[in-house]
Motif scaffolding. Structure first.
Motif, mmCIF file in Angstrom:
data_model
loop_
_atom_site.group_PDB
_atom_site.id
_atom_site.type_symbol
_atom_site.label_atom_id
_atom_site.label_comp_id
_atom_site.label_asym_id
_atom_site.label_seq_id
_atom_site.Cartn_x
_atom_site.Cartn_y
_atom_site.Cartn_z
ATOM 1 N N ASN A 5 0.833 -1.197 0.000
ATOM 2 C CA ASN A 5 0.000 0.000 0.000
ATOM 3 C C ASN A 5 0.870 1.250 0.000
ATOM 4 O O ASN A 5 1.927 1.297 0.643
ATOM 5 C CB ASN A 5 -0.913 0.014 1.236
ATOM 6 N N LYS A 6 0.426 2.270 -0.745
ATOM 7 C CA LYS A 6 1.038 3.595 -0.754
ATOM 8 C C LYS A 6 -0.092 4.604 -0.879
ATOM 9 O O LYS A 6 -0.680 4.759 -1.944
ATOM 10 C CB LYS A 6 2.028 3.744 -1.909
ATOM 11 N N SER A 7 -0.409 5.267 0.222
ATOM 12 C CA SER A 7 -1.556 6.175 0.220
ATOM 13 C C SER A 7 -1.263 7.408 1.063
ATOM 14 O O SER A 7 -0.506 7.334 2.039
ATOM 15 C CB SER A 7 -2.802 5.465 0.756
ATOM 16 N N GLU B 99 3.184 0.514 3.209
ATOM 17 C CA GLU B 99 3.182 -0.838 3.771
ATOM 18 C C GLU B 99 3.937 -1.763 2.825
ATOM 19 O O GLU B 99 3.642 -1.826 1.627
ATOM 20 C CB GLU B 99 1.767 -1.354 3.985
ATOM 21 N N LEU B 100 4.900 -2.470 3.382
ATOM 22 C CA LEU B 100 5.743 -3.375 2.606
ATOM 23 C C LEU B 100 5.603 -4.800 3.129
ATOM 24 O O LEU B 100 5.360 -5.016 4.317
ATOM 25 C CB LEU B 100 7.209 -2.956 2.688
ATOM 26 N N LYS C 170 5.610 -4.522 7.089
ATOM 27 C CA LYS C 170 6.179 -3.353 7.767
ATOM 28 C C LYS C 170 5.474 -2.099 7.274
ATOM 29 O O LYS C 170 5.268 -1.933 6.071
ATOM 30 C CB LYS C 170 7.676 -3.264 7.473
ATOM 31 N N LYS C 171 5.126 -1.197 8.216
ATOM 32 C CA LYS C 171 4.441 0.046 7.877
ATOM 33 C C LYS C 171 5.270 1.231 8.364
ATOM 34 O O LYS C 171 5.757 1.234 9.490
ATOM 35 C CB LYS C 171 3.048 0.096 8.513
ATOM 36 N N ILE D 148 14.210 2.874 3.829
ATOM 37 C CA ILE D 148 13.074 3.148 2.951
ATOM 38 C C ILE D 148 13.125 4.611 2.536
ATOM 39 O O ILE D 148 13.289 5.500 3.385
ATOM 40 C CB ILE D 148 11.742 2.834 3.654
ATOM 41 N N LYS D 149 12.970 4.871 1.242
ATOM 42 C CA LYS D 149 13.044 6.225 0.715
ATOM 43 C C LYS D 149 11.827 6.534 -0.155
ATOM 44 O O LYS D 149 11.301 5.644 -0.826
ATOM 45 C CB LYS D 149 14.317 6.406 -0.125
#
Length: 260
Positions: A69-71, A83-84, A114-115, A185-186
């Motif tokens: 997820n990317k929001s 979220e990965l 992972k969030k 994370i970038k």
């Protein structure tokens, strides 16, 4: 070394670059059930006579990293919730009470979600095209980049009841694995930047490899380091600036207190 200047003059150049808007690092110690790599929904069922289990050396690795997820974050403008999902793959070896292997190695895997929340700035619905590659809605949301390194720490057997002494020992019914995960994370966007430039890079002349292996070998520097292993301070160096800052602060406090 490449010569990156045709002139000593510096001028501003406009370049297209992937600019990092925000990033974070984290290390997680993960305890997860081991699932079958052949039947992903089924937990590993150990042999009844298994007394121990190990992760087979050189079989552990990250099988995949997936963006779930990317929001946009609803409470903080410009932030994105990421979220990965990490998939770890490895092989298990079961051993009996005498330490002997039981059967063949068992392919297994574990999953970890992972969030994080990072700043990615705001975007608009702009379509971008280039014959280098077509992009759609490039400016709406930032891109995600993940760097990860993981290590197998431990594997243990799970039991239906606590381990107690007696004539009928408990039967193992699961495998728990402990994994160490380092993650960076970038969030980045494709932007135009103005940077100082002294011109184009001028590559050096290619170094040809000698056909005579002895000529190549004899021209190498003598490897003194393999005969004199580095000392502790040379080997580790300054691994963490935060630790250096803490040590410097402590030394300052000690000196300050000693002068009072």
């Amino acid at each position: 070394m490449s010569k990156c200047s045709y002139t000593e003059k510096t001028k501003d150049e406009c370049i297209i670059a992937n600019k990092v808007y925000d990033q974070c690092r984290q290390q997680d110690c993960i305890e997860k059930l081991a699932y079958s790599a052949l039947a992903p929904e089924e937990p590993i069922n150990p042999p009844n006579n298994a007394a121990a289990v190990i992760i087979v050396p050189n079989t552990f690795g990250i099988g995949g990293i997936f963006l779930v997820n990317k929001s946009p974050n609803l409470l903080r403008r410009g932030y994105y919730d990421i979220e990965l999902k990490f998939s770890f793959q490895y092989e298990l070896q079961f051993r009996d009470g005498s330490g002997n292997p039981i059967g063949a190695n068992v392919p297994a895997r574990s999953l970890f979600n992972k969030k994080v929340s990072l700043f990615g700035s705001t975007g608009t619905d702009v379509n971008v095209y280039s014959d280098f590659g077509g992009f759609s809605n490039l400016q709406v949301a930032p891109f995600v980049l993940v760097e990860a390194s993981s290590y197998p720490l431990e594997a243990t057997l799970g039991y239906t009841i606590p381990i107690t002494s007696g004539d009928n020992p408990p039967v193992p019914n699961s495998v728990n694995v402990t994994i160490g995960l380092f993650t960076i994370i970038k969030l980045f966007r494709l932007v135009n930047l103005v940077v100082p430039s002294t011109g184009f890079c001028k590559p050096k002349k290619c170094e040809e490899i000698a056909e005579d292996p002895c000529e190549y070998f004899n021209n190498l520097k003598f490897p003194f380091d393999i005969f004199d292993p580095p000392q502790k301070e040379d080997f580790f160096g300054n691994e963490d600036d935060d630790e250096d800052d803490e040590e410097n602060t402590q030394e300052y406090l000690e000196e300050d207190l000693g002068n009072e």
